[in-house]
Design a protein around this motif. Structure first.
Motif, PDB file in Angstrom:
ATOM      1  N   ALA A   1       1.014  -1.224  -0.586  1.00 35.74           N
ATOM      2  CA  ALA A   1       0.130   0.192   0.333  1.00 35.74           C
ATOM      3  C   ALA A   1       0.799   1.448   0.220  1.00 35.74           C
ATOM      4  O   ALA A   1       0.312   2.100  -0.805  1.00 35.74           O
ATOM      5  N   GLU A   2       1.411   1.464   0.826  1.00 39.87           N
ATOM      6  CA  GLU A   2       3.177   2.396   0.498  1.00 39.87           C
ATOM      7  C   GLU A   2       3.819   2.482  -0.402  1.00 39.87           C
ATOM      8  O   GLU A   2       3.722   3.414  -0.660  1.00 39.87           O
TER       9      GLU A   2
ATOM     10  N   ARG B   1       0.930   3.645  -2.513  1.00 38.33           N
ATOM     11  CA  ARG B   1       1.235   6.007  -2.474  1.00 38.33           C
ATOM     12  C   ARG B   1       1.565   6.084  -3.300  1.00 38.33           C
ATOM     13  O   ARG B   1       1.283   7.501  -3.479  1.00 38.33           O
ATOM     14  N   ARG B   2       2.635   5.955  -3.144  1.00 39.64           N
ATOM     15  CA  ARG B   2       4.081   6.879  -3.690  1.00 39.64           C
ATOM     16  C   ARG B   2       4.493   6.782  -4.937  1.00 39.64           C
ATOM     17  O   ARG B   2       4.651   7.754  -5.819  1.00 39.64           O
TER      18      ARG B   2
ATOM     19  N   HIS C   1       1.651   6.204  -6.916  1.00 38.20           N
ATOM     20  CA  HIS C   1       0.572   6.926  -7.789  1.00 38.20           C
ATOM     21  C   HIS C   1       0.012   7.745  -6.717  1.00 38.20           C
ATOM     22  O   HIS C   1      -1.148   7.118  -6.145  1.00 38.20           O
ATOM     23  N   PRO C   2       0.097   8.368  -6.578  1.00 35.83           N
ATOM     24  CA  PRO C   2      -0.559   9.576  -5.887  1.00 35.83           C
ATOM     25  C   PRO C   2      -1.718  10.241  -5.377  1.00 35.83           C
ATOM     26  O   PRO C   2      -2.582  10.888  -5.049  1.00 35.83           O
ATOM     27  N   ASP C   3      -2.149   9.638  -7.047  1.00 32.32           N
ATOM     28  CA  ASP C   3      -3.715   9.962  -7.389  1.00 32.32           C
ATOM     29  C   ASP C   3      -4.444   8.890  -7.463  1.00 32.32           C
ATOM     30  O   ASP C   3      -5.612   9.397  -7.341  1.00 32.32           O
ATOM     31  N   TRP C   4      -4.146   7.888  -6.461  1.00 34.29           N
ATOM     32  CA  TRP C   4      -5.104   6.947  -6.226  1.00 34.29           C
ATOM     33  C   TRP C   4      -5.001   7.316  -4.774  1.00 34.29           C
ATOM     34  O   TRP C   4      -5.133   7.658  -4.047  1.00 34.29           O
ATOM     35  N   ASP C   5      -7.172   7.007  -5.066  1.00 38.73           N
ATOM     36  CA  ASP C   5      -7.610   7.164  -3.227  1.00 38.73           C
ATOM     37  C   ASP C   5      -7.494   5.413  -2.638  1.00 38.73           C
ATOM     38  O   ASP C   5      -6.745   4.756  -3.579  1.00 38.73           O
ATOM     39  N   GLU C   6      -7.393   5.111  -1.447  1.00 39.24           N
ATOM     40  CA  GLU C   6      -7.281   4.205  -0.472  1.00 39.24           C
ATOM     41  C   GLU C   6      -8.259   3.643  -1.313  1.00 39.24           C
ATOM     42  O   GLU C   6      -7.743   2.051  -1.391  1.00 39.24           O
TER      43      GLU C   6
ATOM     44  N   ILE D   1      -6.747   1.797  -3.875  1.00 36.20           N
ATOM     45  CA  ILE D   1      -5.235   1.192  -3.548  1.00 36.20           C
ATOM     46  C   ILE D   1      -5.785  -0.669  -3.109  1.00 36.20           C
ATOM     47  O   ILE D   1      -5.028  -1.708  -3.438  1.00 36.20           O
ATOM     48  N   GLN D   2      -6.885  -0.244  -2.129  1.00 33.97           N
ATOM     49  CA  GLN D   2      -6.912  -1.590  -1.572  1.00 33.97           C
ATOM     50  C   GLN D   2      -7.481  -2.876  -2.159  1.00 33.97           C
ATOM     51  O   GLN D   2      -7.516  -3.987  -2.521  1.00 33.97           O
TER      52      GLN D   2
END
Length: 373
Positions: free
Chosen positions: A340-341, A344-345, A347-352, A355-356
């Motif tokens: 997940a971390e 996030r780094r 694809h900063p434009d993806w929401d949680e 990502i899940q």
């Protein structure tokens, strides 16, 4: 494209792969050099001290001169004899049968044959077979007074007045022998302090010191034969010594074709041999050309992406590249939190929620490289 494997330094340089690539390139370069050069003594593609690559390069750079490396005497029949000078340098095997007949015809039709020999029998046999009278003596020439680096390297400083010796004041020999001229014209001779005999002989054991011919020329048929009692004047270690290069250049100064006859000498380099074989074989040229056209046609009709995917499928998972955000990288060995971390780094434009969903898909057994958690 990025790679999620390898050892990177702070600047993102993958040193192990870089070193491996350098090693591979070095090996490939060494193989190409080995395939394009020869270790044969007097070989025109041998760049070491006993080769004659400098002579070949000199002839190739001469304006309006075409050079030929000849592996088969049948090629003499394709050359204009009156415009050709052929060098036979210390042949290792005797010329026999059709080979002798072709050289005899070449000289009779106006060709110039240059035979450089010191102690070998094939040279003398060839001279007899083509109708020349000159022969090499076969004993070592030595001069205690006029020499280069020792008595076995005499300086032949008596030069005749002939068009073939224009600009030549001497020859610097290296374990040469005398030429018995017969009716031939003497071009170059040693000083009057020269003697013949085994290397171990002392000067005081000699009964006679005199001048000996070391280079001659004679007419045979419509052509001519030049005999030099030392093939070493052509090797790289001696070619630039006075006045060896000038003498050799003078032998082909008026020629349009220069032949290096290796038909009875050492082997030619593998790469050059392959090129010459291809050049001399029209059926092989057709086969290689057809094969090349077939490969190009096959690649043009193929599916490049399918081919690329096939290559990637054979790579270990950790070496496979990530080409777009739509592919599913597995990142084996990472926990869900680490994945997940990472996402996030990257694809900063993806929401949680997205990502899940990606992590859940990665954990599915059918996911490429996924784990069954």
């Amino acid at each position: 494209m990025s790679w999620h494997a390898g050892v990177l330094d702070g600047d993102g340089v993958d040193w192990p792969r870089l070193l491996l690539a350098g090693l591979v390139l070095s090996l490939l370069l060494a193989l190409v050099i080995a395939a394009a050069t020869s270790s044969a003594a007097f070989g025109p593609y041998n760049p070491s001290w006993e080769g004659s690559s400098e002579l070949r390069g000199d002839a190739e750079s001469a304006p309006e001169v075409e050079t030929h490396l000849l592996r088969d005497t049948a090629e003499y029949e394709e050359l204009p004899a009156t415009e050709t000078v052929a060098f036979v340098i210390a042949p290792e095997e005797p010329y026999e049968g059709e080979d002798v007949a072709r050289l005899r015809e070449f000289v009779a039709n106006g060709g110039t044959l240059v035979v450089l020999e010191n102690f070998g029998e094939p040279g003398n046999a060839l001279l007899a077979d083509v109708g020349a009278q000159a022969r090499v003596d076969g004993q070592l020439l030595r001069d205690q007074r006029h020499h280069y680096q020792g008595p076995a390297m005499p300086v032949a400083n008596e030069v005749g007045n002939h068009s073939l010796t224009d600009g030549v004041d001497q020859l610097t020999l290296n374990y040469g022998t005398a030429v018995e001229p017969g009716n031939a014209t003497v071009l170059v001779s040693t000083s009057g302090f020269t003697y013949l005999g085994p290397e171990g002989d002392d000067l005081d054991e000699q009964d006679e010191l005199r001048s000996y011919p070391v280079a001659t020329v004679e007419s045979v048929g419509d052509g001519r034969v030049v005999v030099v009692g030392d093939p070493s004047v052509t090797i790289n270690a001696m070619y630039d010594e006075p006045d060896n290069a000038a003498f050799v250049r003078g032998l082909y100064a008026d020629a349009d074709h220069v032949v290096f006859d290796r038909s009875h000498g050492g082997p030619v380099p593998p790469l050059l041999g392959a090129v010459l074989t291809l050049r001399d074989s029209p059926p092989l040229q057709l086969f290689v050309g057809g094969l090349g056209i077939g490969v190009v046609a096959a690649l043009s009709r193929g599916r490049p992406r399918t081919w690329l995917e096939g290559v990637r499928a054979r790579l270990p998972a950790r070496f496979r590249p990530v080409e777009s955000s739509e592919e599913r990288p597995s990142y084996p060995g990472l926990s869900d939190a680490e994945r997940a971390e990472f996402l996030r780094r990257r694809h900063p434009d993806w929401d949680e929620e997205r990502i899940q969903r990606v992590i859940t898909a990665l954990n599915h057994p059918r996911s490429e490289g996924g784990t069954d958690e």
